[in-house]
Structure formats: structure tokens, C-alpha cells
Design an enzyme around this catalytic site. Structure first.
Site, PDB file in Angstrom:
ATOM      1  N   LEU A  92     -61.464  39.966 -26.674  1.00 53.18           N
ATOM      2  CA  LEU A  92     -60.783  40.047 -25.375  1.00 53.18           C
ATOM      3  C   LEU A  92     -61.768  40.009 -24.222  1.00 53.18           C
ATOM      4  O   LEU A  92     -61.430  39.575 -23.116  1.00 53.18           O
ATOM      5  CB  LEU A  92     -59.951  41.330 -25.302  1.00 53.18           C
ATOM      6  CG  LEU A  92     -58.800  41.466 -26.306  1.00 53.18           C
ATOM      7  CD1 LEU A  92     -58.129  42.826 -26.145  1.00 53.18           C
ATOM      8  CD2 LEU A  92     -57.785  40.348 -26.110  1.00 53.18           C
TER       9      LEU A  92
ATOM     10  N   ARG B 210     -66.298  40.930 -23.027  1.00 51.86           N
ATOM     11  CA  ARG B 210     -67.614  41.495 -23.321  1.00 51.86           C
ATOM     12  C   ARG B 210     -68.051  42.352 -22.143  1.00 51.86           C
ATOM     13  O   ARG B 210     -67.827  41.996 -20.992  1.00 51.86           O
ATOM     14  CB  ARG B 210     -68.643  40.382 -23.569  1.00 51.86           C
ATOM     15  CG  ARG B 210     -68.291  39.452 -24.719  1.00 51.86           C
ATOM     16  CD  ARG B 210     -69.371  38.388 -24.914  1.00 51.86           C
ATOM     17  NE  ARG B 210     -68.956  37.373 -25.881  1.00 51.86           N
ATOM     18  CZ  ARG B 210     -69.080  37.500 -27.196  1.00 51.86           C
ATOM     19  NH1 ARG B 210     -69.619  38.611 -27.697  1.00 51.86           N
ATOM     20  NH2 ARG B 210     -68.685  36.548 -28.017  1.00 51.86           N
ATOM     21  N   GLY B 211     -68.689  43.461 -22.432  1.00 58.23           N
ATOM     22  CA  GLY B 211     -69.163  44.358 -21.399  1.00 58.23           C
ATOM     23  C   GLY B 211     -70.592  44.776 -21.658  1.00 58.23           C
ATOM     24  O   GLY B 211     -71.254  44.265 -22.559  1.00 58.23           O
TER      25      GLY B 211
ATOM     26  N   ALA C 208     -71.765  47.547 -22.803  1.00 56.07           N
ATOM     27  CA  ALA C 208     -72.013  48.353 -23.991  1.00 56.07           C
ATOM     28  C   ALA C 208     -71.560  47.674 -25.275  1.00 56.07           C
ATOM     29  O   ALA C 208     -71.897  48.138 -26.360  1.00 56.07           O
ATOM     30  CB  ALA C 208     -71.321  49.715 -23.863  1.00 56.07           C
ATOM     31  N   GLY C 209     -70.801  46.606 -25.184  1.00 59.01           N
ATOM     32  CA  GLY C 209     -70.340  45.960 -26.404  1.00 59.01           C
ATOM     33  C   GLY C 209     -69.237  44.952 -26.148  1.00 59.01           C
ATOM     34  O   GLY C 209     -69.052  44.468 -25.028  1.00 59.01           O
ATOM     35  N   THR C 210     -68.480  44.666 -27.202  1.00 64.14           N
ATOM     36  CA  THR C 210     -67.433  43.650 -27.175  1.00 64.14           C
ATOM     37  C   THR C 210     -66.079  44.272 -27.472  1.00 64.14           C
ATOM     38  O   THR C 210     -65.956  45.099 -28.378  1.00 64.14           O
ATOM     39  CB  THR C 210     -67.725  42.562 -28.223  1.00 64.14           C
ATOM     40  OG1 THR C 210     -69.045  42.047 -28.005  1.00 64.14           O
ATOM     41  CG2 THR C 210     -66.735  41.428 -28.132  1.00 64.14           C
ATOM     42  N   VAL C 211     -65.075  43.907 -26.692  1.00 66.19           N
ATOM     43  CA  VAL C 211     -63.720  44.417 -26.893  1.00 66.19           C
ATOM     44  C   VAL C 211     -62.918  43.387 -27.675  1.00 66.19           C
ATOM     45  O   VAL C 211     -62.853  42.212 -27.304  1.00 66.19           O
ATOM     46  CB  VAL C 211     -63.024  44.729 -25.552  1.00 66.19           C
ATOM     47  CG1 VAL C 211     -61.619  45.268 -25.799  1.00 66.19           C
ATOM     48  CG2 VAL C 211     -63.842  45.739 -24.754  1.00 66.19           C
TER      49      VAL C 211
ATOM     50  N   ASP D 231     -69.130  56.298 -14.895  1.00 70.88           N
ATOM     51  CA  ASP D 231     -69.250  54.851 -14.659  1.00 70.88           C
ATOM     52  C   ASP D 231     -67.934  54.271 -14.143  1.00 70.88           C
ATOM     53  O   ASP D 231     -67.443  53.264 -14.641  1.00 70.88           O
ATOM     54  CB  ASP D 231     -69.691  54.135 -15.933  1.00 70.88           C
ATOM     55  CG  ASP D 231     -70.256  52.734 -15.657  1.00 70.88           C
ATOM     56  OD1 ASP D 231     -70.706  52.492 -14.508  1.00 70.88           O
ATOM     57  OD2 ASP D 231     -70.245  51.894 -16.570  1.00 70.88           O
TER      58      ASP D 231
END
Length: 412
Positions: free
Chosen positions: A15, A17-18, A20-23, A130
Site C-alpha cells: 500500500l 512505503r515509509g 520505518a518500513g513498508t505497509v 512523530d
């Protein structure tokens, strides 16, 4: 391509990418879920994983309509994942990128929702750390509220703490997104609930103006402005709303409202904001900024044009809703943050009028000063009986860092 996350969940498609990781869109025993699969370097750090597992109870206990609930924490081999409720909608950054700015009524409704969620988290002893548009989701399946705003939910609780370094006697690093960091974080103090209020007020300002109050340019310069600069009123903003915003952007944490107070005050103001269109505010001028500092030593670096909003900190990352905006920087020393008298941040202005301290305004002041000096020199030469040629004019002197930092016009 589908992949198993532990023994209970299956991830089907990415869905987003951020930092801290991937959704992933996933499936679990109770139906569709969102699975945030954290970066491998995070998952391989056993000390870090242990600290995060300690927070599991607090994260699973955050149950509020305006918080994306964490259902499970999966630690399986090299996989470290947060399993969360699936929100059918978009994030606030995507809406901002599309609309640039929101009407005050809609902006206040979104911020009030997030403040309600923060109030519940703070009562449970959890600080988000954050808060930013990327971490605010809009539930598009729920009926819209005031100003047509869909309900807002805050996500990614615990992630900032996860990627932070272990607590030390004195903080030496800054973890977070520069545009939204409270001054006390920049100065190395531990994060308390008030840092979330400052970040949310920064988001509120961005929803109204289309840019953050202290953002743009090198991250070191952004951090410095949080400590040394103040904001000025946005043209056309109702006075009560502006005073509320200023209070939540106060440099002193104790001067800010609590999350519950902010939510209450905003809901009281929302009826008064009905029908007010988005503010007509020019973006800040491009150009050089006050002295920037590099990530490690805060030595001066070449100045660069100031850009609107948060900037990607990973080379090659695209400026979309999933851009990586986290950074880790040394806490600057007090003398590095000292910038003389408290300055004023980029002054927004009504369209068509020069902003105090802008290049257009400053060039006129410099020209007037040059002409005045020229006339005075000619008069002096005439009085002394000295003849000759005098050349006046030429290029304006390049503005110094001090010139570009302060918004007040140069003194004659």
C-alpha cells in the site's frame, strides 16, 4: 506476490512505503488488516526489538476512534511487523498535495480529531513523537463532518520510539521529522506530551497556509529556526483561531494546551469558521536562508533555496505521501542555537504585496541607502572644492547570512 507474516497473517500487496518500513494490505483471522513490515535493519537489532516488545501492552491498549488500533506485534525470524486496523482512505499528506491548503473549518475538524486521539494516548502514558500529515489517515468510508472533512485517525504510534536510540543520561541525537520537531527536542530534552501538541499545531499551520512555519532548506537550518524564530499571523485568519495556534506553538512546553483542551477549544470554534474559504496566502520567497549546518558537526554548508514543506532526506526518494522524512542528527550545542534576538520566521503575506525582508523589499531599501550616500558624498566634495569623477551604483552587495535571516528591512 503474497508473503506470510508469522503464522496468522498474509500480506498481499504493498500500500505504501515509509521511513520505518513498508505497509501491506493483509489478511488475518478476523479479515483484512494493514501490516507494517519494518525495515530489516530494525528487525535484526535484538536490543531494539526487545525494547519494542516491552511497549506491546501499551500499544495494544490504545483503543480510540481517532487512533489506528494495533492488533498484534509479529516477531518471526527477520520479520518485525505491526498488524493494524485497515483504514479505507488516504493520508493527509496526499490530500494536501492535491489541494495545497484546506478551509479553516475542515482543517480545524481534522486537527480536533487528532487531538482527541492524542488525549487518549497521553492519558495512557504514550507519546507519539512523530505527528505529521503522513501519519494522519482520513477514513473515506465514514460520513464527512464539518467542512466536508472525513474523520481523521492517527497512526504509527511507537514507531518513532522504536527507531530511536536507547535512553541515555543525556540525549545526543535527534530522531524525527525536522519540520515538526518541538524546540525542546532540538535542545536535547526528553520528549513529553507537549511535543505532540507542537507537532500537531505545525500540521494545523500547514493545513491553513500550505507550508510549515519553520520548514525548508537544510535540516540543520530547520532545527535552528524552531528554537530561534517566531511565527507571524497568516493573512485573513480569524483572531481567535490564530491565538489558539500561537499558544500551541509556544517555545515553552508548559505554555501549550493539553490535547484535550485543544480538541475542546477547536470544536467550540468550528461553527464560527463555517463558510470561510481557504486562506489566500503566498508561499514564502525562494532564496538563501540563514546559515545552515551539516548533520554531524553543524559547520556552515553552502546555502540552498528554501523549499516548501518537509523535504525528503533520502537521496532519490520521491516527494509523495510515502516519502522518507525521518532524520537522525546531533543535538546542537547552545552556542550553535543562539542566533541573537528572537527572529521572525518567513512572514506570509497577502498576494501582490512585498513581504518585509523579502528580496523585492530589501533591494528597494538598499537602493535608497546607496542614493542617499551618493548625494552626501557629492555635497561633501563640493564643500571641500574637490573635483573629479565619482562612480556610484553597480551591483548590490550580496546579502550576508544575517541579512537573509532577519525579516525586518535593513536600517537606513
Amino acid at each position: 506476490m503474497a508473503r506470510n507474516i508469522g503464522s496468522r497473517y498474509t500480506a498481499h500487496q504493498i500500500l505504501g512505503r515509509g521511513s520505518a518500513g513498508t505497509v501491506w494490505l493483509g489478511e488475518g483471522p478476523e479479515g483484512p488488516v494493514a501490516v507494517k513490515l519494518l525495515r530489516e535493519d530494525l528487525a535484526s537489532d535484538q536490543e531494539l526489538v526487545g525494547r519494542f516488545v516491552q511497549e506491546r501492552t501499551a500499544l495494544l491498549g490504545l483503543d480510540h476512534p481517532h487512533i489506528v488500533a494495533v492488533r498484534d506485534l509479529v516477531v518471526d525470524g527477520n520479520d518485525l511487523a505491526l498488524v493494524m486496523d485497515l483504514v479505507r482512505g488516504t493520508d493527509l499528506r496526499t490530500r494536501l498535495d492535491r489541494e495545497r491548503r484546506l478551509a479553516p473549518e475542515a482543517a480545524a475538524a481534522i486537527v480536533a480529531d487528532v487531538a482527541d486521539g492524542l488525549a487518549a494516548a497521553h492519558r495512557a502514558g504514550v507519546v507519539h513523537r512523530d505527528v505529521k500529515p503522513e501519519n494522519i489517515l482520513l477514513d473515506m468510508e465514514a460520513p464527512p463532518g464539518p467542512g466536508g472533512a472525513h474523520p481523521a485517525l492517527l497512526t504509527d504510534f511507537g514507531v518513532a520510539k522504536l527507531i530511536d536510540t536507547p535512553r541515555r543520561a543525556k540525549a545526543t541525537r535527534i530522531i524525527g521529522t525536522p519540520d515538526y520537531l518541538a524546540p525542546e527536542i532540538v535542545e536535547g530534552l526528553p520528549p513529553r506530551a507537549a511535543v505532540d501538541i507542537y507537532a500537531l499545531a505545525t500540521v494545523f499551520y500547514e493545513l491553513l497556509a500550505g507550508f510549515t512555519p519553520f520548514g525548508g532548506g537544510h535540516p540543520g537550518a530547520v532545527l535552528r529556526r524552531h528554537v530561534t524564530e517566531t511565527v507571524v499571523p497568516l493573512p485573513g485568519i480569524p483572531e481567535e483561531l490564530w491565538q489558539l495556534l500561537v499558544q500551541c506553538l509556544a517555545k515553552a512546553p508548559a505554555s501549550r494546551l493539553r490535547a484535550s483542551e485543544l480538541a475542546t477549544r477547536l470544536r467550540e470554534l468550528i461553527p464560527l469558521l463555517a463558510g470561510i474559504p481557504p486562506l489566500d496566502v503566498d508561499e514564502p520567497d525562494s532564496g538563501t536562508e540563514s546559515p545552515a549546518y551539516d548533520e554531524q558537526g553543524y559547520a556552515p554548508v553552502p546555502e540552498e533555496p528554501r523549499r516548501r514543506g518537509a523535504v525528503p532526506l533520502v537521496p532519490g526518494s520521491s516527494p509523495d505521501s510515502n516519502r522518507d522524512t525521518h532524520t537522525s542528527m546531533r543535538v546542537p550545542a547552545p552556542d550553535e542555537l543562539a542566533g541573537g534576538p528572537l527572529g521572525t520566521a518567513r512572514a506570509p503575506r497577502a498576494p501582490g504585496r512585498p513581504r518585509p525582508g523579502s528580496a523585492r523589499n530589501r533591494s528597494g531599501t538598499v537602493r535608497k541607502r546607496r542614493i542617499t550616500l551618493g548625494v552626501a558624498a557629492l555635497a561633501l566634495c563640493a564643500a571641500l572644492g574637490v573635483g573629479g569623477w565619482f562612480a556610484f551604483g553597480g551591483d548590490d552587495p550580496a546579502p550576508t547570512p544575517e541579512d537573509t535571516r532577519n525579516s525586518a528591512p535593513a536600517a537606513p
